[in-house]
Write a protein that holds these residues in place. Structure first.
Motif, short mmCIF file in Angstrom:
data_model
loop_
_atom_site.label_atom_id
_atom_site.label_comp_id
_atom_site.label_asym_id
_atom_site.label_seq_id
_atom_site.Cartn_x
_atom_site.Cartn_y
_atom_site.Cartn_z
N VAL A 262 151.15 75.14 -12.97
CA VAL A 262 150.98 74.03 -12.05
C VAL A 262 150.87 72.74 -12.86
CG1 VAL A 262 149.45 73.00 -10.31
CG2 VAL A 262 149.79 75.48 -10.35
N GLN B 141 149.64 68.65 -12.45
CA GLN B 141 148.80 67.82 -11.59
C GLN B 141 149.06 66.35 -11.89
OE1 GLN B 141 144.20 67.59 -10.01
NE2 GLN B 141 144.52 68.33 -12.09
N ASP C 297 152.09 71.73 -3.79
CA ASP C 297 151.47 72.93 -3.24
C ASP C 297 150.04 72.65 -2.80
OD1 ASP C 297 153.44 75.36 -4.01
OD2 ASP C 297 153.47 73.84 -5.58
N LYS D 21 149.17 68.56 -6.86
CA LYS D 21 149.29 69.72 -7.73
C LYS D 21 150.51 70.51 -7.27
CE LYS D 21 144.23 69.93 -7.41
NZ LYS D 21 143.51 69.79 -8.66
N THR D 22 151.44 70.79 -8.17
CA THR D 22 152.69 71.41 -7.75
C THR D 22 153.20 72.42 -8.76
OG1 THR D 22 154.99 70.96 -7.11
CG2 THR D 22 154.01 69.47 -8.73
N ARG D 23 153.77 73.50 -8.23
CA ARG D 23 154.44 74.48 -9.09
C ARG D 23 155.84 74.02 -9.47
NH1 ARG D 23 153.21 80.60 -6.88
NH2 ARG D 23 151.17 80.24 -5.92
N PRO E 193 152.70 70.80 -17.05
CA PRO E 193 152.38 72.11 -16.46
C PRO E 193 151.40 72.89 -17.31
CG PRO E 193 154.74 71.71 -16.42
CD PRO E 193 154.15 70.64 -17.28
N TRP F 168 147.60 78.05 -13.79
CA TRP F 168 147.07 77.79 -12.45
C TRP F 168 145.56 77.57 -12.46
CZ3 TRP F 168 143.69 81.58 -10.39
CH2 TRP F 168 143.59 82.74 -11.18
N ARG G 115 144.47 73.97 -13.39
CA ARG G 115 145.01 72.86 -12.61
C ARG G 115 144.53 72.87 -11.16
NH1 ARG G 115 146.05 72.16 -17.17
NH2 ARG G 115 147.95 71.29 -18.13
N LEU G 116 144.47 74.04 -10.53
CA LEU G 116 144.10 74.08 -9.12
C LEU G 116 142.67 73.59 -8.86
CD1 LEU G 116 145.76 77.36 -7.78
CD2 LEU G 116 146.50 74.99 -7.45
#
Length: 414
Positions: free
Chosen positions: A176, A178, A201, A221-223, A262, A265, A268-269
């Motif tokens: 992910v 951010q 996401d 936040k994106t994949r 990146p 996960w 970043r989440l």
């Protein structure tokens, strides 16, 4: 029991004793007897949901068991998300979503309907495949997806038993990135709210409600490798010139990277790093979830009372949560938008403002987060859940003597 308090220190527990069992046998001993009993997790609740006049049970000294299965992970009741995530990553697995804090216990977060953010991501409880309880009758009982009563189990408010283990579904690990932006306009946000939350996401809008024209920050936040920066610019937002904390004026050291690079996960989440104390500590929290279609009206309702809200507020975060079918989930039956308020720790003043906010949001059927401060009468909150009577019947079956029922549950009619 003297001096035991919750994380925010706005609540002193009423329990006459706190026990920290270290083995299943000691937990059974703690559960024996006839007096009131409740479980307490990471204490990141801001009301009396975990309180009791009898025995308070903490699983913090029980063995931390994490068993990675092919498509799931089984964890013991006292484990935190920050404990589980690195183990999953080592096995090439991941959870679909995380809350902003990795410090919270899995069992406590699930029991109160805690969530992260994402148009297609439901609450953390939606990942649950089974829960094992030790009930007040001494029975160990596992209820799994597919069982008729499972809908009432993940979000259970501590009313069914003490959680000894949970099984969560997992997926292959992912990365992910951010991104943080400053000062998006409310006009741009409300003109196409779906496009804003669809930028990634997981999307968060932060505002102090001090500026009628602009929110403070937008975190994405994106994949994906692609971010629609042209659309972000059309919102009037500009890339942050350095790392940000959600609360203006607080240093960003405790926050995960927002540099667009990146990363795993689990880094970043969550907004905050596991190794740092989250947020500001001396705070109170409230949160209300409305149907996604009502997000603009809910934002307008808060804006109309900004003069009352802003002086007491650290920050407000606006996030989306996908619908689920869990009986007591605040997002049950509807895609939702959550308005989360982090307040200064002045509870009498906060409660006065909350009473005004709740009246303003009442026409939108705003559901409060179970673990945060709200003033709406419990019977009215219970009436917002179509399966509440079914949950009451399940509670009576699982805890027939009512030992787990405390003042909080009695206010709800349980």
């Amino acid at each position: 029991m003297s001096g035991e308090r919750n994380w925010a220190e706005n609540l002193t527990y009423s329990a006459n004793r706190l026990v920290r069992p270290r083995t299943p046998e000691e937990l059974r001993d703690a559960m024996s007897g006839t007096g009131p009993i409740r479980a307490v997790g990471s204490r990141h609740c801001f009301n009396d949901i975990a309180d009791t006049t009898g025995t308070l049970v903490s699983l913090s000294e029980m063995p931390r068991e994490i068993e990675v299965l092919p498509e799931a992970v089984r964890v013991s009741g006292g484990v935190r998300y920050g404990d589980v995530a690195p183990v999953l990553e080592e096995h090439g697995r991941a959870l679909a979503n995380l809350a902003s804090l990795p410090h919270i216990s899995v069992a406590g977060a699930v029991a109160t309907g805690t969530h992260g953010s994402g148009d297609r991501l439901a609450s953390l409880a939606a990942a649950v495949r089974s829960v094992t309880f030790l009930t007040t009758t001494g029975e160990e009982r596992t209820i799994s997806r597919g069982d008729a009563q499972f809908g009432g189990v993940p979000v259970h408010l501590g009313a069914l038993g003490i959680v000894t283990s949970l099984e969560l579904e997992t997926q292959p690990t992912y990365r992910v990135s951010q991104h943080a932006f400053d000062a998006p306009t409310w006009e741009g946000i409300l003109a196409d709210y779906d496009a804003v939350t669809g930028l990634g996401d997981s999307v968060s809008i932060f505002t102090t409600w001090r500026d009628a024209e602009r929110a403070d920050q937008l975190w994405v936040k994106t994949r994906s490798d692609h971010l629609d920066e042209r659309f972000v610019a059309a919102l009037g937002a500009r890339p942050a010139d350095g790392p940000r904390h959600p609360i203006p004026g607080v240093g960003p050291e405790a926050c995960n990277p927002q540099d667009g690079v990146p990363g795993p996960w689990l880094e970043r989440l969550p907004h905050f790093r596991m190794e740092f104390t989250p947020s500001v500590g001396a705070e109170l929290q409230s949160e209300f979830l409305v149907a996604r279609a009502d997000a603009p009206a809910a934002i307008a309702a808060v804006q109309a009372h900004a003069h009352l809200v802003a002086p007491l507020l650290h920050v407000c975060e606006i996030r989306s949560v996908a619908a689920d079918d869990l009986w007591l989930s605040p997002s049950t039956g509807r895609d939702s938008v959550a308005l989360h308020f982090t307040w200064h720790r002045d509870e009498p003043a906060v409660r006065e403002v909350l009473a005004v906010l709740e009246r303003a949001l009442e026409p939108l059927d705003a559901r409060p987060h179970w673990g945060k401060i709200f003033t709406r009468p419990g019977a009215e909150v219970a009436a917002q859940y179509p399966r509440f009577d079914d949950f009451r019947a399940l509670r009576e079956e699982m805890d027939p003597s009512g030992r787990l029922v405390n003042a909080y549950l009695r206010r709800l009619g349980l």
